[in-house]
Enzyme design. Structure first.
Site, mmCIF file in Angstrom:
data_model
loop_
_atom_site.group_PDB
_atom_site.id
_atom_site.type_symbol
_atom_site.label_atom_id
_atom_site.label_comp_id
_atom_site.label_asym_id
_atom_site.label_seq_id
_atom_site.Cartn_x
_atom_site.Cartn_y
_atom_site.Cartn_z
ATOM 1 N N THR A 51 0.850 -1.224 0.257
ATOM 2 C CA THR A 51 0.016 0.003 0.007
ATOM 3 C C THR A 51 0.969 1.511 0.057
ATOM 4 O O THR A 51 0.560 2.193 -0.937
ATOM 5 C CB THR A 51 -0.850 0.005 1.226
ATOM 6 O OG1 THR A 51 -1.283 -1.293 1.566
ATOM 7 C CG2 THR A 51 -1.739 0.996 1.276
ATOM 8 N N TRP A 76 -1.479 9.792 4.057
ATOM 9 C CA TRP A 76 -2.953 9.691 4.141
ATOM 10 C C TRP A 76 -3.592 11.095 3.710
ATOM 11 O O TRP A 76 -4.876 10.926 3.771
ATOM 12 C CB TRP A 76 -3.237 9.502 5.505
ATOM 13 C CG TRP A 76 -2.604 10.330 6.630
ATOM 14 C CD1 TRP A 76 -3.351 11.490 7.198
ATOM 15 C CD2 TRP A 76 -1.440 10.479 7.295
ATOM 16 N NE1 TRP A 76 -2.737 12.217 8.100
ATOM 17 C CE2 TRP A 76 -1.362 11.762 8.157
ATOM 18 C CE3 TRP A 76 -0.434 9.740 7.351
ATOM 19 C CZ2 TRP A 76 -0.705 11.784 9.071
ATOM 20 C CZ3 TRP A 76 0.670 9.860 8.252
ATOM 21 C CH2 TRP A 76 0.564 10.950 8.971
ATOM 22 N N HIS A 103 -8.112 -1.083 1.890
ATOM 23 C CA HIS A 103 -7.853 -2.526 1.925
ATOM 24 C C HIS A 103 -9.118 -3.378 1.776
ATOM 25 O O HIS A 103 -9.388 -4.367 2.299
ATOM 26 C CB HIS A 103 -7.187 -2.571 3.573
ATOM 27 C CG HIS A 103 -5.822 -2.647 3.544
ATOM 28 N ND1 HIS A 103 -4.997 -2.709 2.576
ATOM 29 C CD2 HIS A 103 -5.346 -2.144 4.694
ATOM 30 C CE1 HIS A 103 -3.657 -2.471 3.159
ATOM 31 N NE2 HIS A 103 -3.692 -2.143 4.572
ATOM 32 N N SER A 229 15.009 2.892 1.436
ATOM 33 C CA SER A 229 15.724 3.618 2.240
ATOM 34 C C SER A 229 15.228 4.860 2.259
ATOM 35 O O SER A 229 15.082 5.562 3.211
ATOM 36 C CB SER A 229 17.225 3.626 2.010
ATOM 37 O OG SER A 229 17.453 4.074 0.825
ATOM 38 N N LYS A 257 11.628 -4.150 6.880
ATOM 39 C CA LYS A 257 12.788 -4.890 6.032
ATOM 40 C C LYS A 257 12.563 -4.596 4.755
ATOM 41 O O LYS A 257 13.255 -4.248 3.813
ATOM 42 C CB LYS A 257 12.597 -6.210 6.278
ATOM 43 C CG LYS A 257 13.348 -6.720 7.629
ATOM 44 C CD LYS A 257 13.619 -8.276 7.467
ATOM 45 C CE LYS A 257 14.250 -8.758 8.723
ATOM 46 N NZ LYS A 257 14.396 -10.403 8.505
HETATM 47 P P1 A3P Z 1 7.935 -5.309 5.778
HETATM 48 O O1 A3P Z 1 7.139 -5.456 6.959
HETATM 49 O O2 A3P Z 1 8.071 -7.018 5.094
HETATM 50 O O3 A3P Z 1 9.282 -4.806 5.762
HETATM 51 P P2 A3P Z 1 1.843 -1.868 3.559
HETATM 52 O O4 A3P Z 1 2.188 -0.579 3.276
HETATM 53 O O5 A3P Z 1 0.713 -2.449 2.599
HETATM 54 O O6 A3P Z 1 1.063 -1.915 4.998
HETATM 55 O O7 A3P Z 1 2.789 -2.725 3.586
HETATM 56 C C1 A3P Z 1 4.041 -2.783 4.511
HETATM 57 C C2 A3P Z 1 5.094 -3.426 3.956
HETATM 58 O O8 A3P Z 1 5.768 -2.717 2.741
HETATM 59 C C3 A3P Z 1 6.198 -3.464 4.785
HETATM 60 O O9 A3P Z 1 7.018 -4.672 4.638
HETATM 61 C C4 A3P Z 1 7.329 -2.258 4.326
HETATM 62 O O10 A3P Z 1 8.632 -2.233 4.720
HETATM 63 C C5 A3P Z 1 7.074 -2.530 2.922
HETATM 64 N N1 A3P Z 1 7.453 -1.449 1.961
HETATM 65 C C6 A3P Z 1 7.068 -0.320 1.928
HETATM 66 N N2 A3P Z 1 7.687 0.887 1.155
HETATM 67 C C7 A3P Z 1 8.785 -0.111 0.603
HETATM 68 C C8 A3P Z 1 9.507 -0.031 -0.406
HETATM 69 N N3 A3P Z 1 9.795 1.309 -0.987
HETATM 70 N N4 A3P Z 1 10.389 -1.153 -0.730
HETATM 71 C C9 A3P Z 1 10.292 -2.220 -0.217
HETATM 72 N N5 A3P Z 1 9.040 -2.290 0.574
HETATM 73 C C10 A3P Z 1 8.435 -1.509 1.025
#
Ligand code: A3P
Length: 294
Positions: A51, A76, A103, A229, A257
């Site tokens: 998301t 948001w 969602h 990052s 991660k």
């Molecule tokens: P992890 O918990 O495996 O690190 P959402 O936004 O649907 O809630 O999903 C969150 C997940 O997306 C987290 O995974 C987050 O680290 C990962 N995420 C968000 N931005 C990201 C990016 N630029 N590159 C890789 N993963 C990303």
């Protein structure tokens, strides 16, 4: 010509009109952004995961690579949650064009799903992730999110995840529900793994789908600002602005991660076998847009 590709025979976005960019409407007085000419919508992003990443990518696409909206407006506000828009009037008041996030399962939005009765221009981008990684990520998110129950153990959480007794219900139903919309809606399916493998190519696909032009430099800016990052360090994207009583930041980071296959360091062989069995039962004959490494 800065347009990345054709728009698949769909109606072209409206011609330039000043002052219609969702970022301006979200935050009056925010800097002018160059997105105005071709913003159109609503574009709805329903997700089972990925998301926040997709919100950031669409922000950069919509701003033609100008990072200022992504750096100054919380996600948001840039892409409000449909769940937090409580009436059709409130939705209409967000103005058009709009970029929305949800969602919610497809069935909750009607058949076919619509937003505020406006099905004509609704474009949907559905983002999905390997459910094993979703389960791991969601488990860790439960430690942060004070509005969710404390997960007692990963094993107990995995059982609930497979039974669909977690927030937003069954992952399987969510994905199958939105896949079932492919003949009814203008919908593009994207996976988290594709974003990892080829962010630039996926962004090009998004831009063609949305009929939104790519300015020179947009993709390079997008790659830079949507990297893990950069987003981890961006307070407008990493949820660090959310008060501790809603998200307990001492329990870990939302941007945790961001890798593919983290499930391998969480699943026991037994949990993996159970998951594979359930996956086969639920998804066996489903035509997925991409096959996850299970
Ligand atoms: P992890 O918990 O495996 O690190 P959402 O936004 O649907 O809630 O999903 C969150 C997940 O997306 C987290 O995974 C987050 O680290 C990962 N995420 C968000 N931005 C990201 C990016 N630029 N590159 C890789 N993963 C990303």
């Amino acid at each position: 010509d800065t347009h990345s590709g054709d728009s698949g025979g769909r109606a072209q976005p409206p011609s330039p009109t000043a002052g219609t960019c969702p970022f301006h409407m979200a935050k009056p007085g925010a800097m002018m952004c160059r997105a105005t000419p071709w913003c159109h919508g609503p574009a709805l992003t329903p997700t089972s995961a990925g998301t926040t990443w997709m919100q950031e990518i669409l922000t950069l696409l919509f701003s033609l690579g100008d990072a200022r909206p992504a750096k100054t407006i919380p996600n948001w506000e840039r892409a409000p949650w449909l769940e937090q828009i409580y009436s059709r009037e409130a939705l209409q008041n967000t103005g058009s064009p709009r970029l929305l996030t949800t969602h919610l399962p497809a069935r909750v939005l009607g058949n076919p799903p619509s937003c505020g009765g406006d099905t004509v221009s609704l474009q949907v981008i559905y983002v999905a992730r390997n459910p094993k990684d979703v389960a791991v990520s969601f488990y860790h998110f439960h430690h942060l999110a004070k509005f969710l129950p404390d997960p007692s153990s990963f094993d107990a959480f995995l059982t609930q995840f497979l039974e669909g007794t977690v927030h937003y219900g069954s992952w399987f139903d969510h994905v199958k529900g939105w896949l079932g919309q492919r003949h009814l809606l203008d919908i593009l399916y994207v996976t988290y793994e594709e974003l990892h493998q080829d962010l630039r190519g996926t962004a090009q696909r998004l831009s063609s789908f949305l009929g939104c032009p790519l300015a020179p430099g947009t993709l390079a800016a997008l790659e830079q600002h949507c990297s893990f990052s950069a987003m981890r360090d961006n307070a407008m994207a990493n949820y660090s602005l959310i008060p501790a009583e809603i998200m307990d930041h001492s329990q870990g980071r939302f941007m945790r991660k961001g890798v593919v296959g983290d499930w391998r360091s969480h699943f026991s062989p037994e949990q993996n076998a159970l998951f594979n069995r359930r996956y086969q039962e639920e998804m066996g004959d489903t035509e997925l847009p991409s096959q996850w490494p299970m």
